[in-house]
Design an enzyme around this catalytic site. Structure first.
Site, mmCIF file in Angstrom:
data_model
loop_
_atom_site.group_PDB
_atom_site.id
_atom_site.type_symbol
_atom_site.label_atom_id
_atom_site.label_comp_id
_atom_site.label_asym_id
_atom_site.label_seq_id
_atom_site.Cartn_x
_atom_site.Cartn_y
_atom_site.Cartn_z
ATOM 1 N N ASP A 372 0.757 -1.356 0.116
ATOM 2 C CA ASP A 372 0.125 -0.016 -0.022
ATOM 3 C C ASP A 372 0.796 1.300 -0.107
ATOM 4 O OD1 ASP A 372 -2.336 1.769 0.723
ATOM 5 O OD2 ASP A 372 -3.117 -0.185 0.667
ATOM 6 N N HIS A 413 -3.950 4.846 4.234
ATOM 7 C CA HIS A 413 -4.713 3.361 3.913
ATOM 8 C C HIS A 413 -3.873 2.265 4.257
ATOM 9 C CE1 HIS A 413 -6.264 0.886 0.421
ATOM 10 N NE2 HIS A 413 -7.303 1.371 0.943
ATOM 11 N N SER A 587 -11.460 -1.957 0.250
ATOM 12 C CA SER A 587 -10.020 -1.999 0.975
ATOM 13 C C SER A 587 -10.190 -2.707 2.403
ATOM 14 C CB SER A 587 -9.950 -0.359 0.945
ATOM 15 O OG SER A 587 -9.283 0.039 0.021
#
Length: 1101
Positions: A372, A413, A587
C-alpha cells in the site's frame, strides 16, 4: 458606402432580343451629349445621388405581358455601369411612388415559406440517412476490423460453409531458433511462460526476438486494453547470474544505479540523468543496454494509474455500537472492541472468529504484509507485531515504510489495513486484529510512480519469509478501464505461487473493487480476474450488496465492510497513533480476509495456495447475504456474482484445515474454438458452442478462463455469458455505461470460479450480447481449464451426472459432507432470512438431523426450505405436502397427454403448445404452459416442504404463474380465461440486462425481429426517395425560372464630353430602342422624383 442604383424599365417589344443585343453591341462606343437647356444639371444629379445612397430606384412601364425589360445602373461613383436583363418576378406595374411593390411583398412572403420547406426536407432526409447509417455503418466497421486483423498477420477466417472441425488443444509455440535468441545459462524459462497473457502487449510479444533478446525493449507494443502513462527514469533489466556482481557492473558501465533485485536475475535500474517524467522514451540509454551482451532483456518503465479502494471519511453510524452476541464473547480491554460488530455479533451474523480464538488460533507464526502507501510502524497498536523483514519502501528505496504525512492524511490507507490484520489485543488501546498474534509488515509502493517493476518488486518481497500479501488497490474503478498486471508483475505472481513459502505458494489476497456506482465489472481488472489471487468482495452490516460493490464471476468469497450512512463501518488503526471507526470499501474487506487466512495457515502450515482456495469455497456461508443472483452450480454449491461462495467463516475454515490433505497437482487444458469469426449486429446476440472431450487430465474444475478477442465500436455495449455442460450460467461481462472505448478486447481472459468442482467435458456455450447501435465482431474464443484429474480430497465422492437440477430439499455437493454433533455451536445459531420479515425466520429447534450446518430432516409440524426448518413458509414460497405433489404429478401427466413414440424429445408436445396462437396473444399464458409441461416427477419429497412460487407472485398456492394469490409491488391480479395472473402496471423491456435462453426460444421471435427490421428499412427508403423527389422538383422549378431570366449584360455608359476637367459633367446612356414615355421613381423617397418625365428624353432617345 454602397453605390446608388437606378433602374430604367421599358415595355418590351417584339424585337426585344434584337434590342438587347444592339444595346450590348453599342456599349463599346462613346456618345457625347451635353444638355444646356435642361433643368437638370450635373451638380444636382450628383447631389440627388448622394442623398439616395444605399437606395434602390426603379423605372417601370405598364405591362402587357408578365415580363419587363429593366436596366439597372450604379451611379454612386459617377461611373454609370448598367445591367440589362429580363425578369418575370415583377408582375405588376408600379403606379405611384408611395405604393409598395407587389413583387417585393410577394417575394417577402414566399421566402419564409421556402425556408420552412427547405428545413423540413433537410430534417426528413437527415433522419432517414441517420437511420440507414446506424444500420449499415457497423458492417463497415466489422469489415475494417476484419481487414485490420488480416493485415496484422492473422490467418483469414474459414468460410462459414466449411465443415466444422473439432476443437484443437492448444500446443505451446515452438521456441525461436537458437541463433535468434539468447539462451539462459541456468536453463530457466523466459520472462513469462507461453501460456501467461502479457497484458502490456495483448499477448502478441511474449517471445518476440529483438536483437537477440526476449520481448520488445523500449517499446511495450500496442495494447488496446492498457492506458500507459509517462516514461520514468527506471528500467527493468534481466541479467543472468547478476547476483555475483554482474548487475552492479552493468549498471555502473552505463551510468545506471542498481536499486535492487525484483526477483531471480531481474533488477531494478535507475538513471538520474533521465527525466523522471517524460512523454518520449530514452532511446539512447535503452540502446546501450540492448547492445550489452550481458543483458538478456531490458525495458524502460512507464507509470500506471492505480487507485486505493476506500472512500472519503463518512460520518459515524448513529446506531448502537454494541451488538447482542449469541456466542460467548471473549473479554478484551481494547477501547473499540465493543464496536467491532463484524467479529463479536454472533448468531451467524459475523465471521465466526471467536471460536477460532478459543481454539488457541491467533495467527502466531504467520507473516502478513500490506502492499500500500506505507505503514506507521511505531503505532501503539501495531509496533508489537511489526516485522521489519516484511517491510520495504519501494518508492524511496529504503527499509523504512513510514508513510509520507500531508494535510489530508492521504497516505493513511496502509496503516488502516494493517490494523485490521494484526492490531494488538488487550493493550487497552484501539482495536483487536483478526490475527492479533501474527506478524505484519508494510510495503510503501503507491506513494509515487507505480510501474510494472514497482509492482513486481512489491509482490516478490522476501517470498520465503512472507506468507500472505494483501492488496486493496488496482486499476481505476471508473467503469471504462480494462487493465491488469504487466509482464513483470505477472511473472511475480507465478514466481510467488510456485516458489514462495518453500514451494507451497504465496497467498495473494485482493480487493475486488469499488466501481459499483460506475457499473464497473471486476472481470475487467486483471488482478482480481487472475487465478493467482483470492478475490474478496464486501457485504454490509445487514447482509446487503454495498453500493460500491462490483459484480463479477471471479469473486471467490466475502467479508463484512461498510454500507450506507445508517450502517456501521470497520474499526482499525489510523495515522498519528490514532484509531478510526470509519474504514470503508473493499479496502477493508481484503485485510479481514488476510487475517482469516493467517488463522488458517497457523492451524496447518502445509497448506498450499490452492488448498486455501478450496477451503474457502467449501466453508463460505451464503446464509444471511441478500442477493437475487444466488444460484447453484452443477455440483450443488450456492454461488453469487456479488458475494462469491459467501461469507468467510474463520472457525469452520480452521476446523477443515486441520484435517486437510493437499490437493492433487494442478492440471491445465486449453481448447481453441475453430472458425470463430462472427459478426454481432446491433441489439442482438449470438451463441457459440464448443465441445470439449480432449481434456482428460482435468476432471474437476477449479478456475475457468474464456480468452476472447472482440472488436466493437463501443466496448461498454458488450455482454458475455458462459454456460457450462452442467448448465451453470455465468456472467462474464456486464454492460459498462461509461466504457466508450473502440479497442474491444484483445485476448482478455475472463475468469470464473462458479463452476468449481464440475467436469469440463461436454458442450460449452458462449453468448455474446451487443446492446449498442454499432456492429461488433468476435475473432477468437479459447477456453482454459484449471483443475485436477482426481477429486480434491481422497474421500470426495465423484458425481458422474452433473446437472444443476439439484435436489431442492438436500445437498448435492460433490465433496463429502463431514457430519458432527448437532449439539455444537451451529445447533444453537439462528439462520436469519430477510431482515424485517419475522415469518422468514427459520426454527432451528424443529430440525431433527444436522449435517454441516444444513438440516436434513424436520419434525412433523415444520416445513423444510433450502436446508432449513420453518414454522410457516417464507415469502415467495407455498406449502407443499407429499400427497399434493403426487396429485400435481398426475395432473401434469393428464395435461401433457400421450407422448409421440416417434418423437425425438419428450418435449415436442410442449413445444407445439408454445407455438400456438394463444401463446402469441398472451406470453404469460405461454410461460404458464411451458412450466406445466416442464414439471418433473418429485422424488423422495419430505412430508412438509416449501416450494418456490412463480417470480411474478408475492404469495401463491402453487408453482405456476396462474396460481398467484398476491402480487409483488407494481403488479396487479388480472383474470384471463378463468385464470389469474400478475400483470405489471407498466411493462418495460429488460433486454439490456436479461439473459436469453436460446434453447427455450422459438423461431417466431427471430421472424418478428427480421420482419420489423425489414419494415423499418423500407420505410426509411421510401421517406428518402420522397425527400429526394421533392427536393429535385424544387431545384428543377428554380432552374426553369432562372433560365427565363437573361443574365446580366453590361451596357457601357460614357460621359457626354471627353473633357476631364469639367467636374459638372453629366453621364448619360445611349439606347438604340425607340423613345417612349418613362416614369422614374426612387423606392425609399416617395415625396421626391429624381428625374422628370420630360427630362428623361435626353437620357433615353
Amino acid at each position: 458606402m454602397k453605390n446608388d442604383v437606378v433602374r430604367w424599365s421599358r415595355q418590351p417589344t417584339s424585337n426585344t432580343t434584337n434590342s438587347s443585343s444592339s444595346s450590348r453591341s453599342d456599349s463599346n462606343s462613346t456618345h457625347k451629349h451635353r444638355s444646356k437647356s435642361n433643368k437638370l444639371n450635373a451638380r444636382q444629379l450628383g447631389s440627388n445621388a448622394a442623398r439616395s445612397c444605399q437606395q434602390r430606384s426603379s423605372v417601370a412601364t405598364t405591362l402587357e405581358d408578365e415580363q419587363q425589360t429593366i436596366i439597372e445602373c450604379d451611379i454612386g461613383n459617377f461611373n454609370f455601369d448598367c445591367n440589362l436583363f429580363k425578369t418575370s418576378f415583377l408582375t405588376q406595374h408600379k403606379q405611384k411612388r408611395s405604393g409598395k411593390s407587389s413583387s417585393k411583398s410577394k417575394s417577402n412572403r414566399s421566402r419564409p415559406l421556402a425556408k420552412t420547406k427547405a428545413v423540413f426536407l433537410l430534417a426528413l432526409q437527415f433522419s432517414a440517412v441517420v437511420f440507414l447509417c446506424n444500420i449499415n455503418v457497423g458492417f463497415v466497421a466489422g469489415s475494417v476490423a476484419t481487414a485490420a486483423s488480416s493485415a496484422g498477420g492473422s490467418s483469414p477466417a474459414a468460410p462459414s460453409s466449411a465443415p466444422s472441425s473439432p476443437p484443437t488443444v492448444a500446443v505451446p509455440p515452438p521456441p525461436p531458433p537458437s541463433s535468434a535468441l539468447k539462451v539462459d545459462p541456468n536453463g530457466q524459462s523466459p520472462v513469462l511462460p507461453p501460456y501467461v497473457l502479457d497484458y502490456e502487449t495483448g499477448g502478441k510479444a511474449k517471445l518476440t526476438p529483438n536483437n537477440g533478446k526476449f520481448g520488445q525493449s523500449g517499446s511495450s507494443g500496442s495494447n488496446n486494453n492498457h492506458i500507459v502513462g509517462h516514461y520514468t527514469h527506471t528500467w527493468a533489466v534481466h541479467i543472468p547470474n547478476g547476483d555475483n556482481g554482474m548487475a552492479d557492473a552493468v549498471a555502473k558501465d552505463h551510468g545506471f544505479v542498481n536499486l535492487g533485485k525484483i526477483f531471480d536475475d531481474h533488477y531494478h535500474f535507475a538513471h538520474h540523468k533521465v527525466s523522471k517524467r517524460s512523454l518520449s522514451p530514452a532511446t539512447h540509454h535503452q540502446t546501450r543496454l540492448d547492445d550489452d551482451d550481458r543483458v538478456h532483456w531490458a525495458k524502460q518503465q512507464r507509470a500506471k494509474s492505480r487507485s486505493k479502494r476506500d472512500f472519503i471519511r463518512m460520518r459515524p453510524s448513529r446506531t448502537s455500537s454494541r451488538a447482542m452476541s449469541m456466542v460467548d464473547a471473549m473479554s478484551f480491554n481494547d477501547s473499540k472492541w465493543p464496536q467491532m460488530w463484524y467479529l463479536n455479533r454472533g448468531g451467524g451474523l459475523d465471521m465466526n472468529v471467536i471460536p477460532a480464538w478459543k481454539m488457541g488460533i491467533t495467527g502466531k507464526g504467520v507473516v502478513v504484509t500490506i502492499l500500500d502507501d506505507g505503514l506507521e510502524s511505531d503505532h501503539p497498536d501495531i509496533q508489537d507485531n511489526y516485522d521489519p523483514k516484511a517491510s520495504y519502501d519501494v518508492n524511496s528505496h529504503d527499509d523504512d515504510p513510514m508513510p509520507h504525512y500531508d494535510m489530508t492524511d492521504s497516505n493513511r490507507h496502509g496503516t488502516r489495513c494493517a490494523g485490521e490484520v494484526a492490531a494488538t489485543a488487550n493493550n487497552s488501546f484501539c482495536a483487536v486484529g483478526i490475527a492479533y498474534g501474527a506478524s505484519v509488515g508494510g510495503v510503501r509502493m503507491l506513494d509515487g510512480d507505480v510501474t510494472d517493476a514497482v509492482e513486481a518488486r512489491s509482490l516478490s518481497l522476501n517470498p520465503q519469509h512472507i506468507d500472505i500479501y494483501s492488496a486493496s488497490w488496482g486499476p481505476d474503478d471508473d467503469g471504462k478501464t480494462v487493465d491488469g498486471p504487466g509482464e513483470l508483475a505477472s511473472r511475480a505472481f507465478i514466481e510467488g505461487t510456485t516458489k514462495g513459502r518453500g514451494g507451497k505458494g504465496s497467498i495473494f489476497i485482493w480487493a475486488s473493487g469499488n466501481g459499483g456506482r460506475e457499473q464497473d465489472n471486476c472481470n475487467c481488472d486483471g488482478y482480481t480476474n487472475s487465478i493467482w489471487t483470492l478475490s474478496i468482495s464486501s457485504a454490509t452490516e445487514e447482509g446487503h450488496v454495498p453500493w460500491y460493490s462490483e459484480k463479477c464471476s471471479s469473486t471467490l468469497a466475502t467479508t463484512y465492510s461498510s454500507g450506507g450512512q445508517g450502517e456501521k463501518q470497520v474499526v482499525t488503526t489510523d495515522l498519528h497513533h490514532s484509531c478510526t471507526v470509519s474504514h470503508t470499501g473493499t479496502s477493508a474487506s481484503a485485510p479481514l480476509a488476510a487475517g482469516i487466512a493467517a488463522l488458517v495457515l497457523q492451524s496447518n502450515q502445509n497448506l498450499t495456495w490452492r488448498d486455501l482456495q478450496h477451503i474457502v469455497v467449501r466453508t463460505a456461508k451464503p446464509a444471511n447475504l441478500k442477493d437475487p443472483s444466488w444460484s447453484r452450480n452443477g455440483v450443488g454449491r450456492r454461488v453469487s456474482h456479488s458475494f462469491g461462495y459467501g461469507l468467510m467463516d474463520a472457525a469452520e475454515m480452521v476446523r477443515v484445515a486441520r484435517n486437510w490433505k493437499a490437493v492433487p497437482e494442478q492440471q491445465r487444458c486449453e481448447i481453441n474454438a475453430p472458425h470463430v469469426d462472427k459478426v454481432i449486429p446491433p441489439r442482438t446476440h449470438i451463441t457459440l458452442q464448443l465441445t470439449v472431450n480432449h481434456c482428460r487430465s482435468v476432471n474437476y474444475l477449479e478456475h475457468v478462463q474464456a480468452k476472447i478477442t472482440l472488436t466493437s465500436q463501443r466496448r461498454g455495449d458488450i455482454q458475455l455469458f458462459l454456460r457450462s455442460p452442467a448448465n451453470t450460467s455465468v456472467t462474464l461481462l456486464t454492460p459498462r455505461i461509461h466504457d466508450n472505448s473502440r479497442s474491444g478486447f484483445n485476448q482478455w481472459p475472463f475468469m470464473s470460479v462458479h463452476t468449481w468442482g464440475e467436469s469440463p467435458q461436454g458442450n460449452w456455450q458462449l453468448e455474446i450480447h451487443n446492446e449498442g447501435r454499432y456492429m461488433a465482431q468476435i475473432t477468437q474464443w479459447d477456453m482454459i481449464f484449471y483443475g485436477t484429474e482426481t477429486p480434491a480430497q481422497p474421500d470426495d465422492v465423484a458425481n458422474p451426472s452433473q446437472s444443476n437440477q439439484f435436489n431442492l430439499y438436500g445437498n448435492d455437493m460433490a465433496h463429502n459432507d463431514v457430519e458432527y454433533d448437532s449439539t455444537g455451536q451451529w445447533r444453537n445459531m439462528q439462520q436469519v432470512g430477510e431482515v424485517g420479515m419475522t415469518r422468514d425466520h427459520s426454527n432451528t429447534a424443529a430440525c431433527l438431523k444436522w449435517s454441516d450446518r444444513k438440516c436434513l430432516e424436520c419434525n412433523d409440524s415444520a416445513y423444510m426450505f433450502e436446508d432449513q426448518c420453518y414454522d410457516v413458509c417464507p415469502v415467495h414460497t407455498y406449502p407443499l405436502d407429499k400427497f399434493q405433489a403426487e396429485e400435481d404429478e398426475q395432473d401434469d401427466e393428464v395435461t401433457r397427454g400421450p407422448v409421440n413414440p416417434y418423437s425425438s424429445s419428450p418435449m415436442d408436445h410442449s413445444l407445439l403448445m408454445s407455438n400456438s396462437l394463444d401463446d402469441k396473444q398472451d406470453p404469460l399464458q405461454a410461460e404458464d404452459r411451458r412450466r406445466r409441461s416442464s414439471l418433473t416427477q418429485l422424488v423422495e419429497v419430505p412430508s412438509r416442504v416449501c416450494a418456490a412460487c412463480d417470480r411474478s407472485c408475492l404469495e401463491c398456492y402453487g408453482a405456476l404463474a396462474s396460481q398467484c394469490s398476491t402480487c409483488s409491488p407494481g403488479s396487479q391480479l388480472r383474470k384471463i380465461l378463468n385464470e389469474t395472473f400478475c400483470y405489471a402496471y407498466v411493462v418495460r423491456s429488460t433486454g439490456m440486462a436479461s439473459v436469453v435462453d436460446i434453447s427455450k426460444m422459438d423461431d417466431r421471435d427471430t421472424q418478428q425481429y427480421m420482419t420489423g427490421t425489414t419494415v423499418l428499412l423500407l420505410v426509411s427508403v421510401i421517406f428518402t426517395l420522397m425527400g429526394v423527389a421533392v427536393a429535385g422538383g424544387i431545384v428543377y422549378h428554380r432552374r426553369a425560372m432562372a433560365r427565363s431570366n437573361e443574365l446580366y449584360s453590361r451596357v457601357s455608359l460614357v460621359p457626354g464630353d471627353e473633357s476631364d476637367s469639367d467636374e459638372d459633367e453629366l453621364f448619360t446612356a445611349h439606347f438604340p430602342a425607340r423613345k417612349s414615355g418613362v416614369n422614374i421613381y426612387r423606392d425609399e423617397a416617395p415625396s421626391e422624383k429624381i428625374f422628370e418625365e420630360d427630362e428623361i428624353s435626353h437620357l433615353v432617345p
